[in-house]
Design a protein around this motif. Structure first.
Motif, PDB file in Angstrom:
ATOM      1  N   GLU A 304       0.831  -1.212   0.000  1.00  0.00           N
ATOM      2  CA  GLU A 304       0.000   0.000   0.000  1.00  0.00           C
ATOM      3  C   GLU A 304       0.865   1.262   0.000  1.00  0.00           C
ATOM      4  OE1 GLU A 304      -2.585  -0.509   3.373  1.00  0.00           O
ATOM      5  OE2 GLU A 304      -3.470  -2.292   2.448  1.00  0.00           O
ATOM      6  N   ALA A 305       2.050   1.155   0.654  1.00  0.00           N
ATOM      7  CA  ALA A 305       2.967   2.302   0.709  1.00  0.00           C
ATOM      8  C   ALA A 305       3.850   2.370  -0.546  1.00  0.00           C
ATOM      9  CB  ALA A 305       3.843   2.185   1.959  1.00  0.00           C
ATOM     10  N   LEU A 306       3.549   1.506  -1.547  1.00  0.00           N
ATOM     11  CA  LEU A 306       4.323   1.423  -2.809  1.00  0.00           C
ATOM     12  C   LEU A 306       5.807   1.193  -2.538  1.00  0.00           C
ATOM     13  CD1 LEU A 306       2.689   4.364  -4.848  1.00  0.00           C
ATOM     14  CD2 LEU A 306       1.798   2.091  -4.383  1.00  0.00           C
ATOM     15  N   ALA A 307       6.093   0.418  -1.500  1.00  0.00           N
ATOM     16  CA  ALA A 307       7.487   0.272  -1.064  1.00  0.00           C
ATOM     17  C   ALA A 307       8.146  -1.015  -1.551  1.00  0.00           C
ATOM     18  CB  ALA A 307       7.531   0.301   0.472  1.00  0.00           C
ATOM     19  N   ILE A 308       7.381  -1.912  -2.207  1.00  0.00           N
ATOM     20  CA  ILE A 308       7.955  -3.236  -2.508  1.00  0.00           C
ATOM     21  C   ILE A 308       8.796  -3.214  -3.790  1.00  0.00           C
ATOM     22  CG2 ILE A 308       7.427  -5.643  -3.057  1.00  0.00           C
ATOM     23  CD1 ILE A 308       5.111  -5.526  -1.136  1.00  0.00           C
ATOM     24  N   ASP A 309      10.050  -3.633  -3.631  1.00  0.00           N
ATOM     25  CA  ASP A 309      10.940  -3.774  -4.779  1.00  0.00           C
ATOM     26  C   ASP A 309      10.818  -5.195  -5.332  1.00  0.00           C
ATOM     27  OD1 ASP A 309      12.970  -3.051  -6.609  1.00  0.00           O
ATOM     28  OD2 ASP A 309      14.413  -4.171  -5.403  1.00  0.00           O
ATOM     29  N   THR A 310      10.903  -6.198  -4.440  1.00  0.00           N
ATOM     30  CA  THR A 310      10.769  -7.596  -4.855  1.00  0.00           C
ATOM     31  C   THR A 310       9.816  -8.320  -3.918  1.00  0.00           C
ATOM     32  OG1 THR A 310      13.054  -7.575  -5.658  1.00  0.00           O
ATOM     33  CG2 THR A 310      12.044  -9.731  -5.379  1.00  0.00           C
ATOM     34  N   LEU A 311       8.801  -8.941  -4.515  1.00  0.00           N
ATOM     35  CA  LEU A 311       7.857  -9.753  -3.739  1.00  0.00           C
ATOM     36  C   LEU A 311       8.224 -11.219  -3.924  1.00  0.00           C
ATOM     37  CD1 LEU A 311       5.106  -9.966  -2.133  1.00  0.00           C
ATOM     38  CD2 LEU A 311       4.021 -10.263  -4.363  1.00  0.00           C
ATOM     39  N   LEU A 312       8.353 -11.946  -2.822  1.00  0.00           N
ATOM     40  CA  LEU A 312       8.650 -13.381  -2.857  1.00  0.00           C
ATOM     41  C   LEU A 312       7.386 -14.088  -2.385  1.00  0.00           C
ATOM     42  CD1 LEU A 312      11.319 -11.745  -2.308  1.00  0.00           C
ATOM     43  CD2 LEU A 312      12.212 -13.765  -1.199  1.00  0.00           C
ATOM     44  N   ILE A 313       6.801 -14.923  -3.233  1.00  0.00           N
ATOM     45  CA  ILE A 313       5.537 -15.553  -2.842  1.00  0.00           C
ATOM     46  C   ILE A 313       5.480 -16.997  -3.342  1.00  0.00           C
ATOM     47  CG2 ILE A 313       4.274 -14.621  -4.866  1.00  0.00           C
ATOM     48  CD1 ILE A 313       1.869 -14.173  -2.871  1.00  0.00           C
ATOM     49  N   SER A 314       4.972 -17.890  -2.512  1.00  0.00           N
ATOM     50  CA  SER A 314       4.951 -19.316  -2.856  1.00  0.00           C
ATOM     51  C   SER A 314       3.728 -19.649  -3.707  1.00  0.00           C
ATOM     52  CB  SER A 314       4.906 -20.146  -1.573  1.00  0.00           C
ATOM     53  OG  SER A 314       4.581 -21.489  -1.881  1.00  0.00           O
TER      54      SER A 314
END
Length: 385
Positions: A304-314
């Motif tokens: 929400e804070a537009l802070a994600i550079d890389t998301l790791l998700i299974s």
């Protein structure tokens, strides 16, 4: 995997017809299927027959059934996929509403219909059907005047370019014609590498030849890369690996790929990107904990804070039976992508995927630090809509 037909409406309902061509495609299919989908495929059904004398016999017939999916069973060792459900279309051998189990087979098409095709599922189809997405190994098999540039996927090798240049022999007292032709040849191979290799996907580039051709070519390649300030080649230098081959013909590839030093280097190429992303996450967690979050609620707040550079998700999370929970994960992925972040979907079949599962299956490396979000995760299921 081959995509034979795709018919998806504006409201994201619709169906696709696919044909699995290799064992790995069963894993992709397992990740596409959800309870409530309808699956149409060819299957074997045991049918009881009664003769005129009253004796009862049974025979096995091949028929096409459409099931409403209830249970999905994937055997990761044998890469076999069994789908159980109730018959929802009239059939001469199976009553409406009767249970049946379909075992999906290689090289036999199936049609999958869903009420909603979301972005993660559609990406999975694209990834499964696009061979270049899986080609994480490239090879240049060469000899003087001949080079074959090949992409290697888990199931096939694709010839992407063939370079042939006539190289005159060295003459006594003058090598200039020979040298010029060699340089033209090396330049053409270099252009082939830049044109056909996707360095974001390819983890290893094998350069193979008899004698010293490979060594001379690599020297030329990186001398040119420095001269032209070609950042792509310079940044990917560690991916290049020199190997001996008996010729520059494509058939030498088999001998190259069975070389023990090559097999150990390639053993984990598919998972290598995930392993590195997870390592980066743990390093960040240790050194800059305000830039490494895990757990759904915390990662959502970072998104929400537009802070994600890389998301790791299974990929395990997208097999969740509860539709609102599943759509929450899909929304998170879409949000990160829409805001220019990278999304890495980990295979739960890989060690790195298992490690990520221990972090609740979702983690993020942030662009900038966000103060500690250690409030209790009491909203982790309340806003599932």
């Amino acid at each position: 995997m081959k995509l034979l037909h795709k018919d998806i409406e504006k409201d994201n309902a619709g169906q696709v017809t696919l044909m699995p061509e290799e064992a790995e495609d069963m894993w992709h299919t397992y990740n596409l299927l959800q309870v409530g989908d309808s699956l149409r495929a060819s299957t074997i059904r045991k049918v009881q027959t009664e003769s005129s004398t009253g004796s009862v016999g049974s025979s096995r017939v091949r028929t096409t059934l459409t099931l409403c999916v209830e249970t999905i069973d994937f055997d990761s060792q044998a890469c076999q996929l069994r789908v159980k459900g109730t018959n929802i279309e009239e059939n001469q051998y199976v009553k409406m509403g009767a249970y049946h189990t379909i075992e999906l087979e290689l090289n036999r098409k199936f049609t999958l219909a869903k009420k909603t095709w979301d972005s993660v599922v559609l990406d999975r189809i694209e990834q499964a059907c696009d061979a270049t997405q899986k080609a994480d190994v490239a090879a240049v098999v060469m000899q003087e005047g001949l080079a074959n540039l090949v992409l290697v996927t888990p199931a096939m090798t694709m010839l992407r370019a063939k370079v042939e240049v006539t190289i005159p022999r060295k003459r006594r007292g003058s090598c200039t014609q020979h040298e010029k032709a060699l340089e033209r040849f090396y330049e053409a191979v270099m252009q082939g590498i830049l044109r056909h290799i996707n360095f974001d996907v390819v983890k290893c580039i094998l350069i193979a030849s008899p004698g010293f051709v490979k060594d001379q070519f690599i020297t030329y390649l990186f001398k040119e890369a420095v001269r032209q300030d070609n950042k792509i080649l310079l940044e990917n230098r560690p991916k290049f690996m020199l190997v001996h081959s008996s010729s520059g013909h494509k058939y030498s590839l088999k001998e190259i790929l069975s070389d023990p030093t090559v097999t150990s280097r390639l053993s984990d190429t598919k998972a290598a990107g995930e392993v590195k992303a997870l390592e980066d996450f743990y390093k960040m967690l240790q050194h800059e904990p305000d830039r490494a979050f895990y757990g759904l609620a915390h990662v959502e707040r970072a998104a929400e804070a537009l802070a994600i550079d890389t998301l790791l998700i299974s990929d395990k999370l997208f097999r969740h039976q509860d539709v609102p929970t599943r759509s929450r994960y899909v929304r998170l992925v879409d949000n990160v992508r829409d805001n220019g972040g990278n999304v890495r979907i980990f295979s739960s079949l890989h060690v790195s995927g298992e490690q990520l599962t221990q972090l609740s299956g979702v983690a993020a490396i942030l662009r900038f630090p966000i103060a500690d979000l250690s409030e209790p995760e009491d909203d982790s299921s309340s806003d599932s809509d």
